[in-house]
Design an enzyme around this catalytic site. Structure first.
Site, PDB file in Angstrom:
ATOM      1  N   PHE A 359      -4.786   9.564  -0.765  1.00 50.98           N
ATOM      2  CA  PHE A 359      -5.424  10.488   0.715  1.00 50.98           C
ATOM      3  C   PHE A 359      -6.935  10.234   0.158  1.00 50.98           C
ATOM      4  O   PHE A 359      -8.006   9.230   1.227  1.00 50.98           O
ATOM      5  CB  PHE A 359      -5.459  10.712   1.493  1.00 50.98           C
ATOM      6  N   ASP A 474       5.590  15.454   2.010  1.00 51.12           N
ATOM      7  CA  ASP A 474       5.153  14.665   1.259  1.00 51.12           C
ATOM      8  C   ASP A 474       5.669  15.235   0.672  1.00 51.12           C
ATOM      9  O   ASP A 474       4.489  16.000  -0.566  1.00 51.12           O
ATOM     10  CB  ASP A 474       3.584  14.160   1.303  1.00 51.12           C
TER      11      ASP A 474
END
Ligand code: ATP
Ligand code: NAG
Ligand code: NAG
Ligand code: NAG
Ligand code: NAG
Ligand code: NAG
Ligand code: NAG
Ligand code: NAG
Ligand code: NAG
Ligand code: NAG
Length: 674
Positions: A359, A474
């Protein structure tokens, strides 16, 4: 020879020595050295100031002003006779606020009427108008001091003197200046603000008109500036008013007469220069040399500093600019100021980077006010869509507090960027302990087991104990962080939703990391608590075996850690999979249980997987009861799995690459560019 009675004026005396009007009946002459108490017929903007200045225009634009001697004069010797000789002189000054701009000028004028209300300002100088300019019925003679060049009147320049008959188109003109005693010409700047003197002389016998100007501090130049012949007997009416007319155009000049003298058939009396009133100080005062140098420097320095300040503020604004919308107000407490985050991380300097993931980068920071250590995750996010939902979620997960979850403290939103602020975990992420080569810190069995229990308890809280079901999406070793007491905390929860929200349905990114992805997630893209359980199972095996979720077998083939452990279980060599770095310092029963639990969680069939509550129960309580009914069913499902695989069933339809150990979202992004 007859002097008209109108010219036989009584001598008017006012105010002691300020009074400078003197008209002699016998001499046919007068002189004003200053105009205090003078009886003049004024109109328009013309006034006599308290100081005695005759101010024709007062600094407003597009105005005109006239000042006439109150009674008209007779110039003709007889009714049809010739105009007599006369001479006049006046002291004038033109003040302007601009260094090289002024308009329009001053005219000394003979007119049959002192009512010039139909005359226009600006280039007509208050003498004529557009209809009557140049018309012989005007009976006007004027000496103009003109500071504008009007092409319509064929003016020679913007600084000239002219002789006008009935209109502004001069019969003769010359640029301003004077001839000295040696006949050399000296230019004069009419708008310099300097006091100047002008002389107008007419010789009736030879009809010669002389006009002369010069600086105030010198006597009348011998050679006139203009010398022309024009029979004024054909022009002037009997009687005529004499006086001054002045007008401004678009520039707000001031036109002043300081003194005036007139004589018929004789020279005009001398004006007493010493008695003239002082001009108002409009023009910039003569400055000292120091100021002449200092002021531009100071001005430049000021402008420069203002410029720098503005640039600094603009930069600062840009630097600190955030995005904030109305709907965010309800999440106010969780909002951080970008400025604070910038200071906390030394402007996101590289030496503050803790690591980077799918990210974005993560920076260590110390909040300026609270001195709290934080981890700031910078997530680039161009899509505005879904932001509201995501921030709402951030705000709500910000309320989640659990000893095994990384506390989200808040967020900050900028253009194309989202910043998430977490508690700082001083011992970093777990993958460092498991997989890094070299002198990595080693975890003992008790620590490994505790980490597993911690993560299980964190995930259970997300799935079942909090207000809403939160799917992590995740789970992996790098998302498990260790605080300073070596408690494991699950991080990054909820973040995966950002990608879900940020994209439209047909390009849905599957979030997660290869090796941790449940088969049904790959097929349907739909995350659930059971896909989390699958990833958790892989994570268990990863911790116990000290192997990555995708490992290489003895022949160098890529195989799933789950398959590898399953093979060993099937062959009865399950304990061979335990991390060799533990050597033999581990609890065999516990190891068996956790490995089997890991296999069970990572079962391809969702029905076979336990829920997190069951996982925690196994780990916490039932570790002492290895042959419980649940474990029996574990054996059964695992046997089924081995059977299926031997029949050629491959739950994964994808092939694995060594690079697949990064987030799946990232892979799809990268492959798009290749
Ligand atoms: N709260 C935290 N405290 C201390 N270090 C952190 C914290 N959060 C993240 N880190 C460090 O930053 C690194 C990157 O974190 P990040 O979560 O972005 O990446 P990742 O988990 O490896 O990948 P992904 O973004 O795919 O989950 C972590 O490996 C960890 O070392
Ligand atoms: C000014 O002169 C005019 C014309 O001669 C006269 O009528 C008027 O009274 C005078 N004004 C003053 C204030 O003396
Ligand atoms: C100038 O005179 C005009 C008309 O008399 C007036 O309206 C204006 O206010 C005056 N301006 C100044 C600056 O005195
Ligand atoms: C004055 O001039 C007019 C025309 O210009 C003429 O008609 C008149 O007779 C003249 N008078 C005298 C006294 O000369
Ligand atoms: C003003 O005009 C004169 C002549 O036109 C010129 O020499 C001078 O440089 C000008 N000054 C400024 C300040 O423009
Ligand atoms: C000046 O003349 C105009 C007409 O041309 C008239 O309206 C005005 O009243 C006159 N002003 C004076 C002061 O006589
Ligand atoms: C001059 O003025 C008079 C009277 O105002 C008028 O009759 C005549 O037509 C004008 N002449 C011109 C050329 O405009
Ligand atoms: C004029 O010339 C004379 C003699 O050459 C000289 O003395 C005088 O200074 C000059 N005047 C000016 C104003 O230059
Ligand atoms: C005009 O100036 C010339 C010198 O150029 C002089 O001879 C003449 O007398 C002057 N005329 C008048 C009316 O002053
Ligand atoms: C000027 O004009 C008048 C009247 O028209 C005339 O009597 C006189 O002779 C003229 N003067 C000259 C010098 O032409």
């Amino acid at each position: 020879m007859k002097i008209t009675p109108s010219f036989l004026l009584p001598i008017l005396l006012f105010h002691g020595f300020n009074l400078v009007l003197a008209i002699s009946v016998d001499d046919n002459q007068f002189v004003f050295s200053g105009f205090s108490g003078a009886n003049l017929t004024l109109d328009g903007t013309a006034t006599v100031t308290p100081d005695g200045l005759l101010e024709l225009t007062n600094g407003t634009t597009q105005v005109k002003g006239h000042a006439f001697f109150p009674t008209p004069l007779s110039f003709h010797r007889s009714l049809n006779g010739t105009v007599q000789s006369f001479s006049t002189s006046f002291v004038f000054a033109i003040l302007t606020n601009y260094p090289n701009l002024s308009c329009h000028g001053i005219a000394f004028v003979f007119s049959p009427t002192n009512n010039l209300s139909t005359a226009l300002a600006a280039q007509y100088m208050g003498l004529t108008n557009i209809d009557n300019n140049g018309n012989a019925s005007n009976h006007i003679f004027a000496a103009e001091i003109d500071t504008m060049q009007n092409v319509e009147f064929q003016d020679i320049n913007n600084n000239h003197v002219g002789v006008d008959i009935n209109g502004l188109h001069s019969v003769e003109s010359h640029y301003a200046g004077y001839y000295d005693e040696n006949d050399s010409f000296h230019n004069m700047n009419l708008i310099s603000g300097d006091v100047m003197q002008a002389w107008v002389d007419y010789d009736g016998g030879i009809t010669q008109i002389n006009v002369t100007i010069g600086p105030i501090d010198m006597s009348k130049p011998v050679r006139p500036l203009i010398s022309t012949t024009y029979n004024l007997s054909d022009v002037l009416m009997e009687p005529s008013f004499i006086g001054f007319s002045s007008a401004t155009g678009p520039i707000n000049s001031r036109h002043y007469i300081l003194g005036w003298s007139f004589g018929m058939n004789k020279p005009s009396p001398a004006i007493d220069i010493a008695k003239l009133p002082k001009l108002p100080r409009l023009a910039p005062k003569p400055r000292s040399k120091v100021l002449v140098i200092l002021i531009p420097i100071a001005t430049a320095a000021f402008i420069l500093s203002v410029g720098i300040a503005v640039a600094f503020l603009v930069r600062r604004r840009q630097r600190y600019a955030e995005l904030r919308e109305d709907w965010e107000d309800e999440f106010g407490p969780h909002r951080f100021a970008y400025k604070d985050l910038l200071h906390a991380t030394d402007g996101f300097s590289n030496k503050h980077i803790l690591g980077s993931g799918g990210f974005g980068r993560v920076y260590k920071g110390i909040l300026p006010k609270s001195k709290l250590e934080v981890a700031v995750k910078r997530v680039s996010h161009e899509s505005k869509q879904g932001m509201k939902e995501f921030v709402a979620e951030v705000a709500s997960i910000g309320r989640i507090r659990h000893r095994n979850l990384v506390q989200l403290l808040g967020y900050c939103r900028r253009k194309g960027e989202l910043l998430l602020v977490y508690d700082y975990m001083s011992n970093g992420s777990l993958d460092r302990y498991l997989h890094y080569e070299g002198n990595k810190p080693v975890l003992d069995w008790a620590q490994k087991l505790q980490i597993i229990k911690d993560v299980a308890s964190g995930l259970l809280y997300l799935h079942e104990k909090w207000d809403k079901v939160v799917i992590h999406r995740d789970i992996k070793a790098s998302n498990v962080l260790l605080d300073k007491e070596m408690n494991a905390r699950l991080g990054d929860f909820g973040l995966a939703r950002l990608y879900d929200h940020g994209t439209d349905s047909h390009t849905t990114h599957m979030v997660g990391t290869m090796g941790y992805l449940a088969p049904e997630l790959i097929h349907t893209g739909k995350a659930s608590t059971l896909t989390d359980v699958f990833a958790f199972g892989t994570f268990l095996l990863e911790v116990i075996c000290g192997e990555r979720p995708i490992k290489e077998d003895a022949h160098g083939n890529q195989i799933l850690l789950v398959d590898w452990v399953l093979d060993h279980w099937h062959n009865g060599s399950l304990l061979d999979t335990v991390d060799p770095s533990l050597q033999d310092h581990y609890n065999v029963e516990e190891a068996r249980l956790v490995l089997k639990l890991g296999l069970l969680c990572s079962h391809p069939s969702t029905n076979a997987r336990p829920c997190m509550q069951q996982v925690v129960d196994y780990l916490e309580g039932d570790t002492q009861v290895p042959e419980g009914p649940e474990l029996a069913s574990t054996h059964q499902s695992l046997n089924e799995l081995v059977l299926m695989r031997n029949k050629g069933f491959d739950p994964y339809i994808m092939s694995y690459h060594p690079s697949s150990l990064v987030s799946f979202g990232t892979i799809s992004d990268l492959s798009g560019g290749r």
